[in-house]
Design an enzyme around this catalytic site. Structure first.
Site, PDB file in Angstrom:
ATOM      1  N   ASP A 517      16.639  98.411  66.780  1.00  0.00           N
ATOM      2  CA  ASP A 517      17.320  96.865  66.070  1.00  0.00           C
ATOM      3  C   ASP A 517      15.927  97.472  65.196  1.00  0.00           C
ATOM      4  OD1 ASP A 517      16.143  94.568  66.330  1.00  0.00           O
ATOM      5  OD2 ASP A 517      14.915  94.918  67.608  1.00  0.00           O
ATOM      6  N   GLU A 520      18.547  96.967  59.773  1.00  0.00           N
ATOM      7  CA  GLU A 520      19.371  96.375  58.874  1.00  0.00           C
ATOM      8  C   GLU A 520      18.930  97.321  57.628  1.00  0.00           C
ATOM      9  OE1 GLU A 520      17.606  94.650  60.438  1.00  0.00           O
ATOM     10  OE2 GLU A 520      19.615  94.321  62.331  1.00  0.00           O
ATOM     11  N   ASP A 593      19.562  88.133  66.796  1.00  0.00           N
ATOM     12  CA  ASP A 593      18.400  86.881  67.596  1.00  0.00           C
ATOM     13  C   ASP A 593      19.539  85.116  67.189  1.00  0.00           C
ATOM     14  OD1 ASP A 593      17.081  88.961  67.468  1.00  0.00           O
ATOM     15  OD2 ASP A 593      15.878  88.482  66.136  1.00  0.00           O
TER      16      ASP A 593
END
Ligand SMILES: *[C@@H]1O[C@H](CO)[C@@H](O)[C@H](O)[C@H]1NC(C)=O
Ligand SMILES: *[C@@H]1O[C@H](CO)[C@@H](O)[C@H](O)[C@H]1NC(C)=O
Length: 926
Positions: A517, A520, A593
């Site tokens: 997770d 980015e 999300d």
């Protein structure tokens, strides 16, 4: 001072991310085009402002090479620096691919080499290069301007027009264009130069300053798609499948589609805003021409405008084509032009062409294609045990239980909170005993804590990304002060991969897999919640040049680590939030999300379809919505659609109420159980489709137009989708829906998956919207494999028999496939699988072997039998089934069970034919 402000900032961030705040999209956290100098400048350019011409066009090393020089001095460039020519290389590859590179001339002096993204193009691609021998030349119009023409395929050729410079692909016979670049003269390439007195290169956004030591280096150009009605692709955005124009008559203040990997807190549905992933690959489709594609391999921030018809009305530029066209405009902050033109001409051809460049999707393990149960967080071992046993108590199958960040010791990944999880191995073994798996989270932010072994080693070895001044970059994330390993460096990736060995990852067992997770990367106190653009990577690469691929490299390092852990014979499972072109090789992704509302349920379908079109077939959205508490009806609808996502996982935010499927009363439990069981019954179909994707790149779930490319009514549909070529699923996206309209494409019938009722194709049906399922139909002419016995997990289904559902079309024929392997190892790559093709025609069902018989193949055996064959739409009234070899008879029954106990009429069943899935046989229906 710095520490104090950091402290205050972190307090602020804690508030921002704290449970009690009302979540909403923090628009001001992120830059828009106007606040992004390269984007604002590029958007302000006028068509025709490019003055480049191609000179010195020749063939070298099998490529067309040329120089691009300005015809007249650029009025925008008032500096006296002599203009350097750009180097152009055009290459042709098999299967209809043309590649165009434009970079600064390497033989000239430059402050820095521009970044070309390595490790995305697959190894075998170069061997597909067609070596150009010579060029033909043609005269354009009446002037003395020339075009150079290269052979692309028997039907297509590539053209480089010299003056004004333009590149296009056309059909050889008709001369019709397919794709073109710089037809509107918008190409602009800012070359690196030495900083001079008075140059202001720094850029500020909010409290952040980007030092931009190399100054402006952006690239922009226009691309046109001919014979196109719509364009698609360029994920990741929460928006419709067919991309809406962002500029042109009647469109005010729209942002371009942004490609910049960001942790966008509470993203909003229906927005061109860039979220977690970026794939700069666009596909066009239209009735007149079919499908084509354009891929720009570049990992810097990109902004893409889809230009609405009439945008160029007063530009004075007329393209030599009367075909309908979609124009687009591409802008990137850095990098080079490395662009691929894909000629199609069908939707599946374009996907295959793209996959031949970026690689096929990995074949997942069988368990990973089943249902996953996740939550932030399952608190402790007791909670895990409880949730696990409740699934059994309620007869709901599931395969994987997930642990989010709270399972670690203070967000130090590869560790366990020893109070909450004192016996991680035993916990995993208990799950494994029921054939279940566990997934734990491993994020890229490493806690800067001298007693944490990963940090100690990484800082000692110099493995962290550096800030602009050369120190380890220090950002704020879940563990507090954190650094980020530099995954661009292969040595660091290999070191990272070793951390997943059972020895290094204490408390892990062979049934444990990984979730990446925040890659980015998410940095709570960084500009736009990510890493500063002037941070430095391996080889002096600036973060701005690499940004969109950072998560890709992290995913790759983790996936490679799991392969190493399994001695090269255990397929990895790694779920990633960030993604880039090629991510399909490393595992699954999800849409991040999302929120528990109907709009997010609605937008999940085009998001998953778009990822599939751009190579990433293994994706899904959080079932139930991550933020917020879904009403039971929304949760049930989400399970009903989620059961058809390639990646099917329920997940929820820390502050939401518990929402395991049994918490909403008996009826809702039943509905969710039904949805999950539907997925388990269809797993043989899904697994077969995952294999198809693995071989061809054609995605598991597909837009309708991919299967019906000539049916215009499907081109902008994205509330329904196809699973393979055989199932059409229609979502229900509104509360208390009474009716649902379903458009069934094509000329043949469709059979309701539950009842077998036939519906005509080529029209819209208004149906009742039942609470117990979303409409799903099997296409006439297909055969669908199922497994109907309900088990706890996939592992326990291994020896179960199969059911085949044959949906006959108007010629009383149908075809389908079934692929099986051990569901786990890589032995399928060496022939250890069963692949059957089922053909029903002239009253006879035949099972054919599709596996290539190669010597040295590893064996794969299955004793599984077919327990039932269901025939839909049979015109006669057959009584018997005759099975060969053996001359055996089986009984035919009428109106029996179809799906999950529902009775249907007009359905024939051959019961207990007693044939094995692995064998050749025929069944004659008499
Ligand atoms: C299928 O997936 C495997 C990894 O699971 C990969 O190595 C292979 O290249 C893929 N494609 C084919 C055609 O096997
Ligand atoms: C019926 O299905 C078979 C098998 O898929 C196919 O070959 C045939 O063309 C179909 N017939 C019609 C009329 O669509």
């Amino acid at each position: 001072m710095r520490t104090l402000s950091l402290f205050l900032l972190s307090l602020l961030l804690l508030l921002l991310f704290s449970p009690s705040t009302v979540h909403s999209w923090k628009k001001d956290e992120f830059r828009n085009c106007n606040q992004t100098p390269f984007c604002k400048r590029a958007r302000g350019r006028k068509p025709g402002s490019c003055s480049l011409v191609a000179t010195d066009v020749s063939v070298s090393d099998g490529d067309l090479v040329a120089k691009l020089v300005p015809k007249e001095p650029d009025p925008d460039h008032d500096d006296q620096e002599p203009v350097k020519p750009l180097a152009l290389t055009l290459s042709v590859y098999g299967d209809g691919i043309m590649r165009l590179k434009i970079d600064e001339d390497q033989s000239l002096e430059s402050p820095k080499r521009r970044f070309q993204v390595p490790d995305v193009i697959v190894d075998g691609f170069e061997s597909k290069k067609l070596w150009l021998q010579r060029l033909s030349t043609e005269k354009v119009g009446s002037d003395e301007h020339f075009s150079s023409i290269v052979y692309l395929s028997d039907d297509y050729e590539g053209v480089v027009r010299h003056d004004p410079f333009e590149v296009y692909v056309r059909e050889r016979l008709s001369g019709d264009r397919v794709l073109s670049m710089n037809s509107h003269g918008l190409l602009d390439f800012e070359q690196l130069r030495t900083k001079k007195e008075g140059d202001e290169w720094e850029e500020r956004f909010k409290s952040h300053t980007d030092s931009r030591p190399y100054g402006p280096q952006s690239i922009s150009f226009d691309v046109s798609f001919y014979g196109a009605d719509f364009v698609y692709g360029i994920p990741e955005h929460a928006t419709s499948l067919a991309l809406k124009p962002t500029r042109g008559p009647g469109i005010d203040h729209s942002e371009p589609y942004r490609l910049f990997n960001l942790d966008v807190f509470e993203y909003i549905p229906e927005s061109p805003f860039g979220i977690y992933g970026s794939i700069p690959f666009m596909i066009s489709h239209g009735k007149a021409r079919g499908t084509s594609g354009f891929f720009w391999l570049n990992a810097a921030e990109m902004q893409i405008d889809v230009l609405g018809e009439g945008w160029d009305a007063d530009s004075g530029i007329l393209l030599p084509s009367s075909q309908k066209r979609v124009d687009t405009f591409w802008m990137s902050e850095a990098g080079i032009v490395d662009a691929f033109f894909f000629i199609g001409p069908g939707p599946k051809d374009v996907v295959k062409q793209y996959i031949s460049v970026t690689g096929p999707p990995a074949m997942p393990q069988l368990f990973a294609t089943a249902y996953h149960q996740c939550r932030w967080n399952y608190r402790d071992e007791e909670d895990v045990e409880n949730v696990d046993s409740k699934f059994d108590e309620h007869d709901i199958p599931y395969d994987v239980l997930w642990l989010d960040i709270e399972h670690t010791d203070g967000k130090r990944y590869f560790t366990w909170d020893r109070v909450l999880f004192p016996h991680p191995e035993e916990m995993q073994r208990k799950l494994a005993a029921k054939g279940r798996h566990m997934v734990t989270i491993v994020d890229p932010h490493i806690k800067r804590d001298e007693s944490y072994h990963i940090h100690k080693e990484a800082s000692m070895k110099g493995y962290y990304v550096k800030d602009a001044s050369g120190n380890d970059y220090d950002g704020w994330c879940w563990p507090g002060s954190s650094s980020y390993t530099d995954m661009l460096n292969p040595e660091i990736r290999s070191w990272w991969g070793d951390k997943f060995s059972f020895e290094n990852y204490v408390g892990s067992t062979p049934s444990l897999y990984i979730w990446n997770d925040m890659n980015e990367p998410s940095v709570f106190n960084g500009p736009e919640l990510t890493m500063p653009r002037d941070a430095l990577h391996y080889g002096g690469v600036e973060h701005r040049e690499l940004h969109n691929a950072y998560g890709y490299y992290f995913h790759m390092a983790t996936s490679d680590g799991l392969i190493k852990r399994g001695n090269g014979n255990d397929r990895p499972f790694v779920l990633s939030r960030a993604l880039f072109a090629g991510s399909q090789r490393y595992g699954a992704v999800w849409t991040g999300d999302n929120s528990a509302d109907w709009d997010h349920l609605r937008v999940s379908v085009p998001m998953v379809l778009t990822l599939g079109l751009t190579g990433i077939s293994f994706s899904g959205a959080d079932v139930g919505g991550f933020f917020g508490n879904p009403e039971p009806e929304l949760l049930v609808r989400w399970y009903q659609i989620g059961a058809y996502y390639p990646f099917f996982r329920g997940h929820a935010h820390h502050d939401t109420k518990r929402r395991e499927p049994w918490l909403f009363g008996e009826r809702n439990t039943e509905l969710m159980r039904d949805a999950i069981r539907t997925r388990y019954m269809l797993l043989p179909l899904f697994y077969t489709l995952f294999r198809e994707a693995n071989v061809t790149g054609v995605p598991v779930v597909r837009p309708l137009w991919m299967e019906f490319p000539f049916d215009e009514a499907t081109f902008d549909k994205d509330e329904a989708f196809m699973v393979g070529n055989s199932l059409l699923v229609q979502g229900i996206f509104t509360e208390r829906a009474k009716h649902v309209s379903v458009y069934l494409p094509g000329k043949e019938s469709w059979y309701d998956l539950r009842t077998g009722t036939a519906y005509l194709g080529g029209k819209t049906h208004k149906l009742d919207a039942p609470e117990d399922h979303v409409p799903a139909f099997q296409r006439a002419g297909t055969i669908l494999p199922r497994r109907d016995r309900i088990r706890r997990s996939t592992t326990q289904m291994v020896n179960d028999p199969y059911t085949l559902v044959i949906a006959l079309n108007s010629s009383q024929a149908a075809e389908g496939e079934l692929y099986i392997d051990d569901g786990k190892s890589f032995e399928f790559k060496h022939g250890a699988y069963i692949h059957r093709r089922f053909v029903f025609k002239e009253g006879k069902l035949t099972s054919l072997n599709m596996a290539a018989a190669t010597s040295g193949n590893l064996p794969f055996k299955s004793e599984c039998i077919i327990e039932r064959i269901i025939l839909l739409g049979h015109a006669g009234g057959p009584k018997n089934a005759l099975i060969e070899p053996g001359n055996l008879k089986a009984q035919i029954e009428f109106g029996p069970l179809l799906l999950q106990g529902r009775r249907s009429s007009g359905v024939l069943t051959i019961r207990k034919p007693g044939i094995r899935i692995a064998d050749d046989w025929t069944i004659k229906v008499l």
